[in-house]
Design a protein around this motif. Structure first.
Motif: not given
Length: 653
Positions: A277-280, A301-307, A249-253, A168-176
């Motif tokens: 599982i969500i990892v943040a 959040y979402p990092a601070s949610f218990e699960k 993966n959610a590298s956003w807060a 779950s993020d911004a652009r993942v380069d499809s041509t790379n």
């Protein structure tokens, strides 16, 4: 207080799971002590596997011939010792074969040892300049991989296609080259500047980039399947779950998850119970508390949610402050990027003690943090998007290490539930609270720093037929630890669980508490130790995604396939009156058991026909649309939707 020990001894044996179709490359190696095995005669099949042609019993033959057998031979043919003459090397596609024989004929199959041939650390050719082998990837040192023992983990596995990672993020380069042909896109951005261009590729490269391809950097789980979607809203996570992702993966807060904050937490709890599982990333001095002027200990959040597994960062460059001493802008002696330290820069006082500096601007640290991972490395996306820094990072970079390690863990043991997965990550992590410079952050850096090798090894030990899971060497005052999925033996040694920590361990055969073990939870914790011979053994396979009701209103006019990245091909033959659907995306071809639905509409939007198919198979549908100038085809897979148009008369097929 009194420690509560809950001992349960369940005496019924579990029935062995039925054999299921798995890829031919899955092989399991055993040394099995078999009495009178010379009476077993095997014949070779056309595909090179073996069948038992002269059994000693019909039941024994039925067990052998229910599975694939690649090798059956004496393990020590030259030995004169009678005991070693009874040991056979058996290679099969399912551990259930050995389990069935051992349970059904315990006096004949008396001892089983699983082994792993040629298991050594694997250094791909793009490992970086710290590799002992020639590096053909980016000419930078990847200290982060060294710190988490990635090469040792890759000696066990580099991932499995059945594990679906969601980004779950911004652009993942499809041509790379790191992503081309292996990422399924639910949303795609054509941004060419800034973090909208770079961030997603930075994160995805750490977690799932191709490895050993003489380019860039290796991803932690380079053989996992991948689905990419947008970020900043839980709706994107919903869509990844619906598409089949099991770890996201959610590298956003953000400081709050909008009007559905409470409902989102309930849904995350439900997903966790279902093994998703969500990892943040925990955040980078994210200021979510207007009452103070010290952001790093705030909860995002979402990092601070218990699960949700919340991840913050440590550095990975220098072993000692003596290796990294410099004079700061004010003329004071300082050190930077010390291994396993949370702060980037430390002051060095006359006694030699190191004290963290600039903590007001540090990465998040608080009680919701679960674990740490490297904060800095080579950033592929930054380079692709011409951003200035190609080496760096913060908590956005930490989460994908954990996501990738979970992918590796499930690649060797897909049966692990979310509780066990998180428990293994924490039990095997490296203690860092006590290190000079980390005292300021004690109790706020989670369980410690991830160790990829130890985590993957314990995950594998959990499924071995007669394996031993070793829990040792740590002192935990909090967290809940649960191991219940198929360990034969659990050994606890030089280990402390105290205060509010809780332990729920169940084994098929035995739990051994060795010297140095201290079980001392307070009223907020507990200890539950149990023996259950009925714990099932065998492999687990992915199931079709469970359907969850969306927390958001359905958006009927949402555009699909932004970026014109089509996952399916459609062709209609007017002569045969047949519609053919071709699965094109490599990532979809690796999925098994996931459904996709094809609907055909007339020009006035009437539904003409609907049919469901199962990935990775292509589909076909008998339908006559020759009387229309055109017809529309809607293909739905999870939340992924594609519109195709069939021009019939115009084409003159």
């Amino acid at each position: 207080m009194k420690v509560r020990y809950i001992l349960s001894f369940l005496l019924l044996f579990a029935a062995i799971l039925n054999a299921q179709e798995v890829p031919d490359e899955d092989r399991y190696y055993f040394y099995v002590t078999i009495k009178n095995a010379e009476n077993l005669v095997f014949s070779k099949n056309e595909d090179g596997t073996l069948s038992l042609s002269a059994p000693t019993s019909i039941e024994e033959a039925a067990i052998y011939n229910s599975y694939k057998i690649y090798e059956f031979e004496r393990a020590f043919p030259g030995s004169r010792r009678s005991l070693l003459q009874e040991v056979y090397r058996v290679v099969t596609n399912r551990v259930e074969l050995i389990g069935s024989l051992w349970r059904t004929f315990p006096e004949k199959y008396t001892k089983v040892d699983q082994f792993y041939p040629n298991e050594t650390a694997f250094y791909p050719n793009d490992y970086g300049t710290t590799s002992p082998k020639k590096n053909l990837g980016k000419n930078l040192p990847l200290y982060d991989l060294d710190l988490i023992n990635a090469a040792e983990a890759w000696g066990i596995t580099r991932g499995s296609e059945k594990v679906v990672v969601g980004i779950s993020d911004a652009r993942v380069d499809s041509t790379n080259a790191e992503f081309k042909g292996r990422v399924t896109y639910l949303k795609y951005s054509n941004s060419t500047r800034g973090q909208q261009c770079a961030h997603g590729s930075n994160v995805a490269a750490i977690s799932i980039a191709r490895a050993d391809n003489a380019y860039g950097r290796p991803g932690i789980c380079s053989n996992c399947s991948v689905i990419s979607n947008g970020y900043g809203s839980f709706k994107y996570i919903e869509e990844l779950v619906a598409a089949g992702a099991r770890v996201i993966n959610a590298s956003w807060a953000t400081c709050k998850m909008g009007k559905f904050h409470k409902e989102i937490e309930k849904r995350i709890n439900e997903l966790y119970e279902d093994g998703i599982i969500i990892v943040a990333g925990a955040g980078n001095a994210k200021n979510c508390n207007g009452d103070d002027d010290f952001p790093p200990d705030d909860y995002a959040y979402p990092a601070s949610f218990e699960k949700v597994i919340s991840v913050t960062g440590v550095f990975s460059r220098f072993d000692s402050h003596l290796d990294s001493t410099f004079m700061d802008k004010d003329g004071y002696k300082s050190a930077q990027r010390l291994k396993d330290r949370h702060a980037k820069v430390h002051a060095i006082v006359n006694s030699g003690k190191v004290i963290p500096k600039y903590v007001k601007y540090a990465m998040q640290y608080n009680k919701s943090i679960d674990i740490c991972a490297p904060a800095q490395s080579y950033l592929l996306g930054n380079e692709l998007c011409d951003n200035e820094a190609v080496f760096g990072g913060a908590t956005s970079s930490t989460a994908p290490y954990i996501t990738g390690v979970i992918g590796l863990m499930w690649s060797v043991n897909y049966c692990l539930d979310a509780y066990e997965t998180e428990s293994i990550l924490k039990l095997t992590s490296a203690a860092i609270d006590h290190l000079p410079g980390n005292e300021r952050f004690k109790g706020q850096l989670g369980s410690g720093r991830v160790d990829a090798y130890k985590a993957v090894k314990m995950a594998r030990d959990m499924k071995e037929l007669m394996g031993n899971v070793n829990v040792s060497g740590r002192d935990f005052s909090r967290f809940h630890f649960r191991l219940k999925n198929s360990p034969y033996n659990i050994t606890v040694e030089n280990q402390t669980f105290r205060d509010s920590s809780s332990v729920a361990f169940t084994a098929r055969h035995g739990i051994v508490l060795k010297p140095g073990t201290r079980l001392a939870p307070d009223k907020n914790g507990y200890v539950s130790l149990g023996i259950d011979p009925a714990i099932p053994i065998g492999e687990c396979e992915p199931k079709p995604p469970k359907k969850y009701e969306s927390l958001y209103e359905e958006q009927t006019n949402r555009p699909v396939n932004t970026g014109n990245l089509y996952n399916f091909g459609v062709n209609y033959s007017s002569k045969n009156k047949q519609l053919a659907i071709k699965v094109k995306a490599a990532s979809l071809l690796r999925m098994k058991g996931v459904y996709y639905t094809v609907k055909v509409f007339s020009p006035d939007k009437r539904l003409l026909k609907e049919k469901r198919f199962t990935l990775p198979e292509d589909g076909s549908m008998n339908i006559d649309v020759n009387s229309y100038e055109f017809s529309d085809v809607l293909i739905t897979c999870g939340t992924r939707k594609e519109n195709h148009r069939i021009n019939t008369r115009a084409k003159g097929n």
